[in-house]
Design a protein around this motif. Structure first.
Motif, PDB file in Angstrom:
ATOM      1  N   LYS A   5       0.837  -1.205   0.000  1.00 41.15           N
ATOM      2  CA  LYS A   5       0.000   0.000   0.000  1.00 41.15           C
ATOM      3  C   LYS A   5       0.869   1.250   0.000  1.00 41.15           C
ATOM      4  O   LYS A   5       1.954   1.270   0.566  1.00 41.15           O
ATOM      5  N   THR A   6       0.357   2.311  -0.604  1.00 41.57           N
ATOM      6  CA  THR A   6       1.061   3.596  -0.635  1.00 41.57           C
ATOM      7  C   THR A   6       0.917   4.281   0.712  1.00 41.57           C
ATOM      8  O   THR A   6      -0.189   4.432   1.216  1.00 41.57           O
ATOM      9  N   PHE A  32       9.681   1.921  -4.293  1.00 39.73           N
ATOM     10  CA  PHE A  32       9.249   3.246  -4.733  1.00 39.73           C
ATOM     11  C   PHE A  32       8.745   3.134  -6.166  1.00 39.73           C
ATOM     12  O   PHE A  32       9.525   2.929  -7.086  1.00 39.73           O
ATOM     13  N   GLN A  33       7.441   3.260  -6.319  1.00 36.37           N
ATOM     14  CA  GLN A  33       6.839   3.216  -7.650  1.00 36.37           C
ATOM     15  C   GLN A  33       7.158   4.510  -8.395  1.00 36.37           C
ATOM     16  O   GLN A  33       7.050   5.593  -7.822  1.00 36.37           O
ATOM     17  N   ASN A  34       7.553   4.419  -9.645  1.00 37.73           N
ATOM     18  CA  ASN A  34       7.888   5.541 -10.526  1.00 37.73           C
ATOM     19  C   ASN A  34       9.264   6.154 -10.234  1.00 37.73           C
ATOM     20  O   ASN A  34       9.605   7.167 -10.841  1.00 37.73           O
ATOM     21  N   GLY A  49       2.008  11.372 -10.928  1.00 36.60           N
ATOM     22  CA  GLY A  49       1.537  11.330  -9.546  1.00 36.60           C
ATOM     23  C   GLY A  49       2.648  11.186  -8.527  1.00 36.60           C
ATOM     24  O   GLY A  49       2.401  10.800  -7.386  1.00 36.60           O
ATOM     25  N   GLY A  50       3.877  11.462  -8.912  1.00 37.15           N
ATOM     26  CA  GLY A  50       4.996  11.425  -7.978  1.00 37.15           C
ATOM     27  C   GLY A  50       5.554  10.031  -7.772  1.00 37.15           C
ATOM     28  O   GLY A  50       5.157   9.067  -8.412  1.00 37.15           O
ATOM     29  N   ILE A  51       6.495   9.968  -6.841  1.00 37.23           N
ATOM     30  CA  ILE A  51       7.131   8.707  -6.457  1.00 37.23           C
ATOM     31  C   ILE A  51       6.385   8.190  -5.239  1.00 37.23           C
ATOM     32  O   ILE A  51       6.371   8.828  -4.191  1.00 37.23           O
ATOM     33  N   LYS A  52       5.767   7.035  -5.371  1.00 35.49           N
ATOM     34  CA  LYS A  52       4.946   6.482  -4.298  1.00 35.49           C
ATOM     35  C   LYS A  52       5.740   5.459  -3.493  1.00 35.49           C
ATOM     36  O   LYS A  52       6.276   4.507  -4.062  1.00 35.49           O
ATOM     37  N   LEU A  53       5.794   5.666  -2.182  1.00 30.05           N
ATOM     38  CA  LEU A  53       6.424   4.699  -1.289  1.00 30.05           C
ATOM     39  C   LEU A  53       5.391   3.625  -0.978  1.00 30.05           C
ATOM     40  O   LEU A  53       4.356   3.904  -0.380  1.00 30.05           O
ATOM     41  N   LYS A  54       5.670   2.410  -1.399  1.00 29.10           N
ATOM     42  CA  LYS A  54       4.774   1.274  -1.179  1.00 29.10           C
ATOM     43  C   LYS A  54       5.392   0.366  -0.121  1.00 29.10           C
ATOM     44  O   LYS A  54       6.569   0.015  -0.202  1.00 29.10           O
ATOM     45  N   ILE A  55       4.580   0.009   0.868  1.00 32.48           N
ATOM     46  CA  ILE A  55       5.044  -0.875   1.941  1.00 32.48           C
ATOM     47  C   ILE A  55       4.001  -1.948   2.212  1.00 32.48           C
ATOM     48  O   ILE A  55       2.833  -1.801   1.846  1.00 32.48           O
TER      49      ILE A  55
END
Length: 77
Positions: A5-6, A32-34, A49-55
């Motif tokens: 999830k972001t 990190f997506q993107n 939409g930026g760099i999304k931190l997914k955990i």
């Protein structure tokens, strides 16, 4: 990776350098997506939409504490 999830979004690659180091040191699974796309074309950050931190959801509280601590203690002079 679908269960990840972001938890945060960043605009530029330089904003995630310290966070990556902390997450790796803590042994937290993340990606990190993107990240690479925006590293190549920084002006595309807003379009994607930026760099999304997914955990993983199990690490949500721990990562939220890390993010809060970074927001409270890192000061740009």
């Amino acid at each position: 990776m679908e269960e990840f999830k972001t938890i945060a979004t960043f605009n530029f690659v330089h904003e995630i350098v310290v966070l990556k180091s902390i997450l790796e040191h803590e042994g937290i699974r993340y990606f990190f997506q993107n990240e690479h796309l925006i590293a190549i074309d920084p002006l595309a950050s807003y379009a994607y939409g930026g760099i999304k931190l997914k955990i993983h959801p199990n690490d949500f509280e721990k990562v939220q504490r890390i993010l809060d601590e970074l927001n409270n203690n890192l000061k740009i002079v």
